[in-house]
Design a protein around this motif. Structure first.
Motif, short mmCIF file in Angstrom:
data_model
loop_
_atom_site.label_atom_id
_atom_site.label_comp_id
_atom_site.label_asym_id
_atom_site.label_seq_id
_atom_site.Cartn_x
_atom_site.Cartn_y
_atom_site.Cartn_z
N LYS A 1 -7.93 41.12 -4.07
CA LYS A 1 -8.46 39.78 -3.77
C LYS A 1 -9.49 39.84 -2.65
N GLN A 2 -9.20 40.68 -1.66
CA GLN A 2 -10.16 40.82 -0.56
C GLN A 2 -11.50 41.32 -1.09
N HIS A 3 -11.43 42.31 -2.00
CA HIS A 3 -12.68 42.85 -2.51
C HIS A 3 -13.45 41.83 -3.33
N LEU A 4 -12.70 41.03 -4.10
CA LEU A 4 -13.35 39.97 -4.87
C LEU A 4 -14.06 39.00 -3.92
N LEU A 5 -13.38 38.69 -2.82
CA LEU A 5 -13.98 37.78 -1.83
C LEU A 5 -15.29 38.37 -1.30
N VAL A 6 -15.27 39.68 -1.05
CA VAL A 6 -16.47 40.35 -0.55
C VAL A 6 -17.61 40.23 -1.56
N THR A 7 -17.29 40.50 -2.84
CA THR A 7 -18.31 40.40 -3.88
C THR A 7 -18.87 38.98 -3.94
N PHE A 8 -17.95 38.01 -3.85
CA PHE A 8 -18.37 36.62 -3.89
C PHE A 8 -19.30 36.30 -2.72
N LEU A 9 -18.98 36.81 -1.53
CA LEU A 9 -19.81 36.52 -0.36
C LEU A 9 -21.20 37.16 -0.49
N VAL A 10 -21.27 38.32 -1.13
CA VAL A 10 -22.59 38.94 -1.37
C VAL A 10 -23.42 38.03 -2.28
N GLU B 1 -32.31 31.13 7.09
CA GLU B 1 -32.04 32.10 6.02
C GLU B 1 -31.44 33.37 6.62
N GLY B 2 -32.06 33.84 7.72
CA GLY B 2 -31.55 35.04 8.36
C GLY B 2 -30.10 34.87 8.81
N MET B 3 -29.85 33.77 9.51
CA MET B 3 -28.54 33.62 10.14
C MET B 3 -27.44 33.22 9.17
N MET B 4 -27.78 32.37 8.19
CA MET B 4 -26.75 31.83 7.33
C MET B 4 -26.55 32.69 6.08
N ALA B 5 -27.66 33.26 5.57
CA ALA B 5 -27.58 33.91 4.26
C ALA B 5 -27.73 35.42 4.31
N PHE B 6 -28.83 35.86 4.92
CA PHE B 6 -29.13 37.28 4.84
C PHE B 6 -28.08 38.12 5.57
N PHE B 7 -27.59 37.58 6.69
CA PHE B 7 -26.53 38.28 7.42
C PHE B 7 -25.29 38.45 6.55
N LEU B 8 -24.94 37.38 5.84
CA LEU B 8 -23.75 37.39 5.00
C LEU B 8 -23.88 38.47 3.92
N GLU B 9 -25.00 38.39 3.22
CA GLU B 9 -25.29 39.31 2.13
C GLU B 9 -25.30 40.77 2.61
N SER B 10 -26.02 41.03 3.71
CA SER B 10 -26.19 42.42 4.14
C SER B 10 -24.94 42.99 4.77
N PHE C 1 -21.85 42.23 3.98
CA PHE C 1 -20.79 42.48 3.01
C PHE C 1 -21.18 43.44 1.89
N VAL C 2 -22.48 43.67 1.73
CA VAL C 2 -22.88 44.52 0.60
C VAL C 2 -22.36 45.95 0.79
N GLY C 3 -22.28 46.40 2.04
CA GLY C 3 -21.73 47.73 2.31
C GLY C 3 -20.27 47.80 1.89
N LEU C 4 -19.53 46.73 2.22
CA LEU C 4 -18.10 46.70 1.86
C LEU C 4 -17.91 46.66 0.36
N PHE C 5 -18.86 46.00 -0.35
CA PHE C 5 -18.76 45.96 -1.80
C PHE C 5 -18.73 47.39 -2.35
N PHE C 6 -19.63 48.24 -1.83
CA PHE C 6 -19.70 49.60 -2.35
C PHE C 6 -18.61 50.51 -1.81
N PHE C 7 -18.32 50.37 -0.52
CA PHE C 7 -17.44 51.35 0.11
C PHE C 7 -16.04 50.83 0.39
N GLY C 8 -15.78 49.57 0.00
CA GLY C 8 -14.50 48.98 0.37
C GLY C 8 -13.45 49.02 -0.72
N TRP C 9 -13.77 49.62 -1.89
CA TRP C 9 -12.80 49.58 -3.00
C TRP C 9 -11.44 50.11 -2.59
N ASP C 10 -11.40 51.19 -1.81
CA ASP C 10 -10.10 51.78 -1.45
C ASP C 10 -9.55 51.23 -0.14
#
Lengths: 374, 531
Positions: B127-136, B102-111, B113-122
């Motif tokens: 499409k990149q941002h959508l990918l980030v949201t999807f990965l979260v 869970e840590g290696m496959m899932a939680f790492f992915l979520e944590s 990319f979640v920063g990029l979801f909030f701070f990556g809009w600009d």
């Protein structure tokens, strides 16, 4: 499939890699958090300091979570014995860690200055306390933890909370705090500009020298202390019952591995040199070199500690034979093998996407004008 | 020395409280992340700004909730080691694997990319941002998968065997652990329940805007996304809830009998007790109203298989305790060094019941000298309290059908373009916002309380699993956890309600309720720090 002995050794290394992974990435977040009140004098400056890590700290902290998970899977008994004997210390660390996710996310949610100030204090505690406690926990490995195993491999406890706060362990806590402050300062020095960068530079110089000095003193202190020696254990290529071994005590025993393999003296020397180099690079204003040097120091210091204990991972002060080693406190061969495959698949992926995220978030942090930011 | 009873009870209470508190935040993370993906996909495909605003506004609420999910999640990872040390030793070889993955496959992915979801809009392309949201979203849902594989194994411990050298359970088949039918059903049921909670949340907040006639364009679109997603989710919750009733594993059988207050084994197909008051002392259900055949059909999917009743299960368990005692006797010999083939054979033959013998440790540390009364008492322990399970289960199922009605009605009136006049429905939805959480917590209660007296079904009793701590340590941690959790909960609710009231105006686009549209100079710069 690899033989059991090799897998046990590999997993000793992998647990180390995960811990170092956390210290290198989550480590500078803790350091930046702890330094927050010193690096940012005004609300805007503190905002900029937080901004340097706010987008990436979460992924970095996952190294700690994953190290915990890997410990559970690869060294279940170590996870069980360490977490329960260090109960009070771990709860304190947990309470401090609570302040981070909410601190980072909530501090910008209200305009009120007091609100932000309160969260900034929370982020400072959330950075400093775990940095200190992780060091105290490591220090307790050298003094031994008060636990014993019975014939059902149940852990029983002999100590009280205050035992964990013995002088040597507290000293290790201070080393750990100094080391992560250095790493945090090195990171800030690279990411920021202007006044904050100047303060980070000064902090990196001070903490670099301090870390080197404290680490050297710690080594000399350790040389005066007793250390454990593994005298006899069953065939390490098979499953062993924890506790079925003979363990002796030796003056200066924790430095015995360096006497056996003199070349490994390079490890602590590298730790000292790299910490000094951190100070030097900060003084010369070499941004990247400062961070690389402090990262090398962090790595070398952790490896030094691990190698001093080798093959022990959780020594017991109550019953030395109950001390856990990388040979007898591990999971089955099958589990170690499966987990190794998981690591081989996912670790490179994690590195890859983490690098991409850092690339996206790169660029110097600027202090925004008063009033903006909300 | 096994831990004192009060320490075990305190550890259980602490784990139960912290796990249930954690799960106040998990459902929204699981479901809202997909709702963000849906909104943002529409934005990327159509370019309509309102869908970007929806992603960002619901994303803000997602963030307030997410921080609490992370905060409360760390506690659980620590607690297995701190409070359940013997458990961690005894089954870590198996149970630790899904947690580490869970840590290696899932939680790492979520944590990550979640920063990029909030701070990556600009900083990212659309499409990149959508990918980030999807990965979260993918990361948080995969996270749930591995946690439920671990939890499913506690309910139905497959692919593992006892090793007397290391005195613990060890992995024999990772495939069986991963594809454990209990885990798979639980995963879909649990994440779908999270989707229902998130849909109800978005539906409810949107309904409130519609009732207030503010931000209607924004609200109706959000309502539509939530109605569609919620309807699909509530259907899978109900279907997979039925799948969870499928009796794989010993504890599941007991749980089923307790949930249904099935005291005696009824002739197949068994009737379903719709209403009644279970009476544990007399072992019967008072004022029962029974629907013929239904229980047998649901739980065995046949008309000729029996559903075993509580009294019979208890007798079975008594026999397993006696059988387990022979395994325990052999284990003592093995430990003492007598590894002759006869002893090994005796152990092998009875070891599947070793866990049942360990139930006796509560009464006599030596197990083998247990009296008849002690054996009977231990067998009695294998039956959980029926009344709380019976009632919680019915509450959960009743709520599930209420949600089905709400989402169907919402979908129907939305499709008929006749939603606004249905103020009764909008009000019902607003008041229903907390109900999915009630259903989810009662569901977890049924699953975990119904597993007692075991931590690992049929393998390891709860009584043995806890760390032999001092009660004062538990008082300290409990006090700290309660104080901090209460404070954080108040803060979280305050922020959540505040931002719901501000509405999409919180994005400072100048297009929403409460904003003066022409005064663009008042808009703050889009700094990275203002998410």
């Amino acid at each position: 499939m690899l033989d059991y002995e090799t897998l046990k050794l590999i997993w000793w290394g992998l647990v180390g890699v995960l811990l170092i992974g956390f210290a290198l990435t989550g480590g500078f977040d803790l350091g930046v958090g702890a330094l927050l009140p010193l690096m940012g004098r005004s609300d805007e400056e503190r905002g900029a300091v937080v901004e340097s890590i706010v987008g990436t700290w979460e992924g970095n902290q996952t190294w700690l979570i994953t190290a915990g998970g890997a410990l559970f899977a690869a060294w279940p008994l170590v996870y069980a014995a360490a977490f329960s004997t260090l109960y009070g210390a771990l709860m304190l660390m947990l309470f401090a860690l609570f302040l981070r996710p909410v601190g980072f996310d909530y501090r910008d949610k209200l305009k009120d200055l007091r609100w932000r100030k309160a969260w900034d204090i929370g982020l400072c505690i959330g950075g400093a306390v775990p940095a200190l406690i992780i060091g105290v926990a490591f220090g307790n490995l050298f003094t031994g933890v008060a636990f014993a195993l019975d014939n059902t491999v149940r852990v029983s406890y002999g100590g009280v909370f205050l035992d964990l706060l013995n002088p040597f362990a507290l000293f290790c806590g201070v080393v750990s705090l100094a080391m992560l402050l250095m790493h945090g300062a090195a990171f800030l020095h690279l990411r920021t500009e202007g006044a904050i960068q100047l303060r980070a530079r000064r902090a990196a110089i001070i903490t670099g020298v301090t870390t080197a000095a404290l680490f050297a003193v710690g080594g000399m202190w350790l040389a005066q202390r007793n250390g454990l020696q593994l005298l006899q254990i069953g065939d390490v290529n098979t499953a062993l019952r924890p506790g079925d071994k003979t363990v002796g005590m030796l003056a200066g025993g924790w430095l015995h591995n360096y006497a056996l393999y003199p070349r490994t003296w390079l490890l602590p020397l590298l730790g000292i040199a790299a910490a000094l180099l951190t100070a030097l690079s900060a003084w010369r204003r070499w941004g990247w070199a400062t961070l690389l040097a402090s990262g090398s120091a962090v790595t070398a210091i952790i490896v030094t500690a691990g190698w001093s204990l080798f093959p022990f991972v959780l020594p017991s002060s109550m019953d030395p034979a109950s001390s856990l080693t990388l040979w007898d406190a591990v999971s089955s061969q099958r589990t170690l093998g499966i987990m190794l495959i998981v690591v081989i698949i996912f670790m490179p992926l994690i590195m890859l996407y983490t690098t991409w995220v850092y690339r996206v978030m790169r660029g110097p942090i600027r202090v925004s004008q008063p009033g903006a930011g909300y | 020395m096994i831990p004192a009873a009060d320490v075990v009870e305190l550890s259980r209470l602490q784990f139960g409280l912290t796990a249930m508190f954690h799960f106040l935040f998990v459902p929204l993370t699981l479901g809202l992340s997909w709702i963000l993906v849906i909104c943002e996909s529409v934005y990327v495909m159509t370019g309509q700004q309102v869908y970007k605003d929806m992603t960002r506004f619901w994303g803000k609420l997602f963030g307030i909730n997410f921080a609490m999910g992370i905060t409360t999640g760390i506690t659980l990872e620590f607690q297995f080691g701190t409070n359940w040390a013997y458990y961690s030793h005894y089954v870590g070889d198996i149970f630790g694997v899904p947690l580490a993955i869970e840590g290696m496959m899932a939680f790492f992915l979520e944590s990550t990319f979640v920063g990029l979801f909030f701070f990556g809009w600009d900083r990212l392309s659309r499409k990149q941002h959508l990918l980030v949201t999807f990965l979260v979203a993918l990361g948080s849902n995969l996270s749930a998968l591995w946690i439920l594989i671990a939890n499913g194994w506690m309910q139905n411990p497959v692919g593992a065997d006892f090793n007397y050298v290391t005195m613990r359970m060890e992995l024999t088949s990772i495939g069986q652990v991963f594809f454990n039918p209990v885990a798979q059903a639980k995963f879909v049921h649990t994440v779908a329940a999270g989707y229902v909670a998130a849909s109800m949340f978005v539906l409810g907040v949107s309904s409130w805007y519609l009732l207030k006639a503010r931000d209607t364009g924004f609200a109706i679109r959000s309502f539509a996304v939530a109605a569609g997603f919620g309807l699909a989710s509530v259907c899978s919750v109900i279907v997979l809830g039925d799948e969870s009733g499928y009796t794989a594993g010993e504890v599941q059988k007991v749980k089923l009998a307790a949930i249904e207050a099935e005291w005696d084994t009824a002739p197949a197909p068994a009737p379903f007790t719709a209403i009644g008051i279970p009476n544990q002392k007399e072992q019967r259900t008072d004022y029962a109203i029974k629907i013929p055949y239904v229980l047998g059909l649901i739980s065995t999917r046949s008309v000729d298989q029996q559903v075993t009743g509580i009294k019979d299960l208890r007798l079975e368990h008594e026999a397993r305790i006696r059988h387990g005692m022979t395994a325990y006797a052999a284990l003592l010999k093995l430990q003492a060094g007598d590894t002759s083939p006869a002893v090994k054979a005796q152990f092998e033959a009875a070891k599947k019941d070793l866990g049942f013998a360990l139930l006796l440790k509560k009464y006599t540390p030596n197990v083998l000298d247990a009296s008849e009364t002690q054996i009977k008492a231990a067998a009695g322990d294998t039956i959980p309290q029926v009344l709380p399970l019976f009632l919680s289960f019915r509450l959960m199922v009743g709520l599930g059908f209420l949600f089905l009605f709400i989402f169907s009605a919402s979908f129907y009136f939305l499709a008929r373009r006749n939603l606004a006049p249905q103020r009764w429905l909008l009000r019902l939805i607003v008041w229903s916002i907390p109900l999915p959480w009630v259903a989810i917590e009662t569901g977890w209660f049924v699953a975990e309380y119904g597993r007692q007296p075991w931590t690992i079904s049929g393998i390891l009793p709860t009584r043995l699993s806890a760390s032999a701590l001092d009660a004062s340590q538990l008082h300290f941690s409990m006090f700290g956890l309660l104080a901090i959790y209460s404070a954080l909960f108040v803060i979280e609710m305050f922020l959540m309600l505040k931002y719901i009231r501000i509405g999409p105006a919180a994005l400072h686009t100048g297009r929403y309720f409460g904003e003066t549209t022409n005064d663009t100079s008042a808009l703050p710069a889009q700094t990275a720090a203002s998410h």
